[in-house]
Design a protein around this motif. Structure first.
Motif, PDB file in Angstrom:
ATOM      1  N   ASP A  32       2.614   1.483   0.236  1.00 21.73           N
ATOM      2  CA  ASP A  32       2.553   2.131  -1.056  1.00 21.73           C
ATOM      3  C   ASP A  32       2.979   1.417  -2.461  1.00 21.73           C
ATOM      4  O   ASP A  32       2.532   1.913  -3.437  1.00 21.73           O
ATOM      5  CB  ASP A  32       3.301   3.661  -1.052  1.00 21.73           C
ATOM      6  N   LEU A  33       3.645   0.233  -2.305  1.00 23.99           N
ATOM      7  CA  LEU A  33       4.240  -0.519  -3.386  1.00 23.99           C
ATOM      8  C   LEU A  33       3.206  -1.119  -4.007  1.00 23.99           C
ATOM      9  O   LEU A  33       2.354  -1.897  -3.312  1.00 23.99           O
ATOM     10  CB  LEU A  33       5.201  -1.373  -2.787  1.00 23.99           C
ATOM     11  N   PRO A  34       2.665  -1.036  -5.282  1.00 25.12           N
ATOM     12  CA  PRO A  34       1.466  -1.717  -5.737  1.00 25.12           C
ATOM     13  C   PRO A  34       1.725  -3.168  -5.664  1.00 25.12           C
ATOM     14  O   PRO A  34       2.863  -3.587  -6.160  1.00 25.12           O
ATOM     15  CB  PRO A  34       1.482  -0.997  -7.332  1.00 25.12           C
ATOM     16  N   ILE A  35       0.560  -3.989  -5.545  1.00 26.36           N
ATOM     17  CA  ILE A  35       0.677  -5.383  -5.593  1.00 26.36           C
ATOM     18  C   ILE A  35       1.178  -5.902  -6.970  1.00 26.36           C
ATOM     19  O   ILE A  35       2.138  -6.828  -7.071  1.00 26.36           O
ATOM     20  CB  ILE A  35      -0.820  -5.860  -5.715  1.00 26.36           C
ATOM     21  N   THR A  40      -3.439  -8.537  -1.018  1.00 25.77           N
ATOM     22  CA  THR A  40      -4.089  -7.060  -0.067  1.00 25.77           C
ATOM     23  C   THR A  40      -4.605  -7.399   1.161  1.00 25.77           C
ATOM     24  O   THR A  40      -4.328  -6.677   2.047  1.00 25.77           O
ATOM     25  CB  THR A  40      -5.307  -6.523  -1.097  1.00 25.77           C
ATOM     26  N   GLN A  41      -5.263  -8.535   1.261  1.00 28.77           N
ATOM     27  CA  GLN A  41      -5.697  -8.859   2.600  1.00 28.77           C
ATOM     28  C   GLN A  41      -4.448  -9.082   3.684  1.00 28.77           C
ATOM     29  O   GLN A  41      -4.390  -8.577   4.977  1.00 28.77           O
ATOM     30  CB  GLN A  41      -6.430 -10.334   2.783  1.00 28.77           C
ATOM     31  N   TYR A  42      -3.517  -9.724   3.134  1.00 32.30           N
ATOM     32  CA  TYR A  42      -2.130  -9.943   4.058  1.00 32.30           C
ATOM     33  C   TYR A  42      -1.487  -8.748   4.515  1.00 32.30           C
ATOM     34  O   TYR A  42      -1.330  -8.363   5.719  1.00 32.30           O
ATOM     35  CB  TYR A  42      -1.247 -10.842   3.237  1.00 32.30           C
ATOM     36  N   ARG A  43      -1.536  -7.836   3.725  1.00 33.17           N
ATOM     37  CA  ARG A  43      -0.731  -6.378   3.860  1.00 33.17           C
ATOM     38  C   ARG A  43      -1.861  -5.690   5.063  1.00 33.17           C
ATOM     39  O   ARG A  43      -1.508  -5.291   5.958  1.00 33.17           O
ATOM     40  CB  ARG A  43      -0.704  -5.741   2.671  1.00 33.17           C
ATOM     41  N   LYS A  44      -2.986  -5.710   4.704  1.00 36.50           N
ATOM     42  CA  LYS A  44      -3.813  -5.221   5.755  1.00 36.50           C
ATOM     43  C   LYS A  44      -3.621  -5.570   7.130  1.00 36.50           C
ATOM     44  O   LYS A  44      -3.685  -5.097   8.236  1.00 36.50           O
ATOM     45  CB  LYS A  44      -5.361  -5.193   5.123  1.00 36.50           C
ATOM     46  N   HIS A  53       9.306 -13.468   0.289  1.00 36.83           N
ATOM     47  CA  HIS A  53       9.890 -12.315  -0.036  1.00 36.83           C
ATOM     48  C   HIS A  53       8.801 -11.244  -0.341  1.00 36.83           C
ATOM     49  O   HIS A  53       8.803  -9.960   0.044  1.00 36.83           O
ATOM     50  CB  HIS A  53      10.581 -12.333  -1.210  1.00 36.83           C
ATOM     51  N   ALA A  54       7.787 -11.764  -0.953  1.00 37.28           N
ATOM     52  CA  ALA A  54       6.617 -10.689  -1.176  1.00 37.28           C
ATOM     53  C   ALA A  54       6.095 -10.354   0.266  1.00 37.28           C
ATOM     54  O   ALA A  54       5.514  -9.324   0.308  1.00 37.28           O
ATOM     55  CB  ALA A  54       5.448 -11.462  -1.958  1.00 37.28           C
ATOM     56  N   CYS A  55       5.877 -11.438   1.190  1.00 32.73           N
ATOM     57  CA  CYS A  55       5.569 -10.898   2.266  1.00 32.73           C
ATOM     58  C   CYS A  55       6.174  -9.835   3.132  1.00 32.73           C
ATOM     59  O   CYS A  55       5.555  -8.719   3.549  1.00 32.73           O
ATOM     60  CB  CYS A  55       5.261 -12.042   3.321  1.00 32.73           C
ATOM     61  N   ARG A  56       7.244  -9.998   2.881  1.00 24.73           N
ATOM     62  CA  ARG A  56       8.380  -8.746   3.369  1.00 24.73           C
ATOM     63  C   ARG A  56       8.061  -7.322   2.678  1.00 24.73           C
ATOM     64  O   ARG A  56       7.866  -6.240   3.257  1.00 24.73           O
ATOM     65  CB  ARG A  56       9.791  -9.058   3.400  1.00 24.73           C
ATOM     66  N   LEU A  57       7.788  -7.522   1.476  1.00 24.18           N
ATOM     67  CA  LEU A  57       7.911  -6.237   0.573  1.00 24.18           C
ATOM     68  C   LEU A  57       6.500  -5.624   1.031  1.00 24.18           C
ATOM     69  O   LEU A  57       6.093  -4.526   1.161  1.00 24.18           O
ATOM     70  CB  LEU A  57       7.813  -6.687  -1.057  1.00 24.18           C
ATOM     71  N   LEU A  58       5.503  -6.367   1.179  1.00 23.51           N
ATOM     72  CA  LEU A  58       3.893  -6.114   1.482  1.00 23.51           C
ATOM     73  C   LEU A  58       3.915  -5.361   2.763  1.00 23.51           C
ATOM     74  O   LEU A  58       3.284  -4.290   3.060  1.00 23.51           O
ATOM     75  CB  LEU A  58       2.835  -7.299   1.577  1.00 23.51           C
ATOM     76  N   PHE A  59       4.638  -5.776   3.700  1.00 22.39           N
ATOM     77  CA  PHE A  59       4.748  -5.319   5.001  1.00 22.39           C
ATOM     78  C   PHE A  59       5.438  -3.750   5.094  1.00 22.39           C
ATOM     79  O   PHE A  59       5.226  -3.043   5.805  1.00 22.39           O
ATOM     80  CB  PHE A  59       5.194  -6.350   6.076  1.00 22.39           C
TER      81      PHE A  59
END
Length: 292
Positions: A243-246, A274-278, A233-239
């Motif tokens: 702008d959503l803070p970690i 952070t690396q995953y999002r980037k 679920h975190a992966c989907r939110l990060l993508f």
């Protein structure tokens, strides 16, 4: 309707079944069926549990799920896009007991073995989606030809397993209901703190009996499984929300502190959040700049 096993509705003499699912949600009960399933996600997104593993699904994914492999789709209820999926169902005996045993079909044996863990097709998707889109207006004979064409393409395509362990015994109806209740509870409440006793109660078992039961059928503890749900679920939110803070991602996924979230995320994904999002955003931009 029985949750397990799930019967694919079909006329008695129909060897290959083409099915279109369209709605807010896909069928979201844990189930298994004797047919091999090849599905094209036209639209929608969410999570899919196959065997012992949870992963994501999204538009343009092509998924293969082998015979009697327990699985469940959980569409993202916050996604406004309608969920649409085209699927072909068939067995290794659909066209006769010896058809897929012919020497001409030797290359397919590895495909069938790999399907036993479920898999996501990673290459040749454009060719395969074109074949899926033609199915609606085809005759039964044409659909069989299309299936064989798909299988020929998928033999040589890049693939990603959807699970590492699959409980090989068929679930009884009682077992199916029990596991469905547990998985449904975890998928619905992963963002909240809850105890092992609460989950065991959903299975109508004592805590110790439930721990043994779940470990035998998934080859992992319940809390290992729960952490994987939270991280997916975190992966989907990060993508989806750059702008959503970690720290907010961590909280929305049920982690009590960000240090634990970062540690578990890196254990499972090999990189920090952070690396995953980037990486995923850059990959997405690169993909669509090439197709523009």
């Amino acid at each position: 309707m029985k949750i397990l096993p799930f019967k694919i509705p079909k006329p008695e003499q129909e060897a290959l079944v083409y099915q279109e699912d369209s709605g807010i949600l896909f069928y979201d009960k844990l189930h298994q069926h004797e047919e091999i399933q090849i599905s094209y996600i036209v639209s929608g997104e969410g999570s899919i549990v196959v065997g012992d593993t949870i992963s994501d699904f999204k538009a343009n994914d092509i998924l293969v799920i082998g015979e009697n492999v327990p699985h469940v789709f959980r569409s993202d209820s916050q996604n406004s896009t309608k969920s649409v999926m085209y699927t072909l169902f068939f067995t290794k005996e659909s066209f006769g007991k010896e058809f897929f045993a012919l020497s001409d079909m030797t290359r397919l044996q590895k495909f069938f073995e790999e399907s036993g863990y479920g898999m996501k097709i990673l290459s040749e998707n454009e060719r395969l989606t074109h074949l899926f889109e033609n199915l609606k207006n085809q005759s039964r004979i044409q659909r069989i030809a299309t299936l064989l064409n798909m299988l020929d393409i998928m033999i040589s395509s890049d693939k990603q397993p959807l699970s590492t362990f699959v409980y090989r015994k068929k679930y009884t109806e009682d077992e199916g209901n029990r596991m469905n209740n547990v998985i449904d509870y975890a998928l619905s409440n992963f963002h909240e703190p809850f105890s092992l006793e609460e989950v065991a109660e959903k299975a109508n078992m004592s805590k110790n009996a439930f721990c043994r039961y779940f470990k035998k059928r998934t080859n992992k503890t319940f809390f290992q499984f729960l952490i994987e749900i939270r991280i997916e679920h975190a992966c989907r939110l990060l993508f989806k929300d750059n702008d959503l803070p970690i720290s907010e991602v961590s909280e929305q996924c049920g982690f009590l502190n960000i240090a634990n979230f970062n540690r578990k995320f890196k254990e499972l994904k090999g990189v920090t959040p952070t690396q995953y999002r980037k990486f995923t955003i850059e990959k997405w931009r690169d993909k669509y700049s090439k197709s523009a």
